[in-house]
Design an enzyme around this catalytic site. Sequence first.
Site, short mmCIF file in Angstrom:
data_model
loop_
_atom_site.label_atom_id
_atom_site.label_comp_id
_atom_site.label_asym_id
_atom_site.label_seq_id
_atom_site.Cartn_x
_atom_site.Cartn_y
_atom_site.Cartn_z
N GLU A 178 -9.98 0.72 4.57
CA GLU A 178 -10.31 0.26 3.21
C GLU A 178 -10.04 -1.23 3.09
O GLU A 178 -10.91 -2.00 2.66
CB GLU A 178 -9.46 1.04 2.21
N HIS A 179 -8.83 -1.66 3.43
CA HIS A 179 -8.44 -3.07 3.40
C HIS A 179 -8.10 -3.52 4.81
O HIS A 179 -7.31 -2.87 5.49
CB HIS A 179 -7.21 -3.29 2.51
N GLN A 182 0.82 -1.20 0.00
CA GLN A 182 0.00 0.00 0.00
C GLN A 182 0.85 1.25 0.00
O GLN A 182 0.55 2.23 -0.66
CB GLN A 182 -0.93 0.00 1.23
N ASP A 192 -6.53 -6.78 -5.15
CA ASP A 192 -6.34 -5.68 -6.11
C ASP A 192 -6.49 -6.14 -7.55
O ASP A 192 -6.88 -5.35 -8.42
CB ASP A 192 -4.95 -5.06 -5.94
#
Length: 435
Positions: A332-333, A264, A366
């Site tokens: 988000e993740h 990330q 992703d």
Amino acid sequence: MTTDSIRRLNAADSDFDAQLEQLLAWESVADTHVETTVADILQQVRSRGDAAVIEYTNRFDRRQLNSAGEFCLAQSALAAALERIPSAEREALEAAAERVRAYHQRQRQESWRYEEADGTVLGQQITPMERVGIYVPGGKASYPSSVLMNAIPAKVAGVDCVTMVVPAPDDQLSDLVLAAAAIAGVDQLFTIGGAQAVAALAYGTESVPKVDKIVGPGNIFVAAAKRAVFGRVAIDMIAGPSEILVICDGGTDPDWIAMDLLSQAEHDQQAQSILLSPDVAFLNAVEKSLDRLLDELPRREIAAQSLAGRGALIQVQSIEAAIALANRIAPEHLEVSVEDPEQYLAQIRHAGAIFLGRHTAEALGDYCAGPNHVLPTSGTARFSSPLGVYDFQKRSSIIYCSPAGADSLGRVARTLARGEGLEAHALSAQYRVKE
């Protein structure tokens, strides 16, 4: 990068709440200069159409367009790109697309109805949107996965026309992006970007058809333009920097977790990577792994800035405490890299995507796991969901009254309407009442 480049926090510290708030703070797209610039671009495109789009595209993307036909890409160009790319890349794109399509087909909502005892029918009709626009970053950046994640759910939903815009600065276009558009079934493609592309999609021009919804990531000008046109068209979200929050019990290889954090951090300097663990020795090991692995990355300078500015290794009392903190952050993740992760799943309330187990790297989501990678950021997972087929379907209520139903419902509506002082409403309902 050195070991003191990523902050270390302890949830037991008295000032932890203040430190966490500072860590999570992020400036949104609200910027006076940007908003003023975008407002002018939107107005010009709205009033001058293709001419304004060409003018801004030539200025910002360093192109020499003379007519709108030059930014309209034929389907044959997409097919040609698909043929040009190496077979390994084509096979990977097709495999990813197949998985994304299979997952999203399970999200399709169907129309439904039921009949009441008096014959009145109530229900909901599900219909796809007619036109959707997807924004894909272009130029040297190559994000074919973004094409798949935005276009495929729209096609699965049954959208009539998926229009894609992708900038081509200095006339550069990625064959991978064009090939992904071919595989995903994109119907129209225009090589324009920035706020002018958003304006063209929102208002329509002589060459670009007006759409019903705009989805996809972009820079601060694209985000500001999407916010400005919301209401005239629908949008997916105003996305912030990418985020990952990892919860680990200390039993996963520290190199694996370090690389998950780096995956990330290499997005951009504002991306956020956080690790929660009750095991201090493990936090130390991950920090050492970060030091060593960072130097191996081509984007190490970006990743180092991300970790130093917005990253953190946080000691918590327990995995249960980590779950509670994760719900507070709403990432988000969220990776739950622990033994028997499913025992904690029901406790997780707020996360865009949840990755369970030691072998489930966020990077798989992703590209090819199947679920959408367009996810809520900056804590908006508290009230938002991943992009999906449901974002491209509309719901219409169905009410079909029988004579008996009109009689019974009319009596109720008449009373309530008069209570609100709306006599025409009351009479409209009363006309169908059997006195």
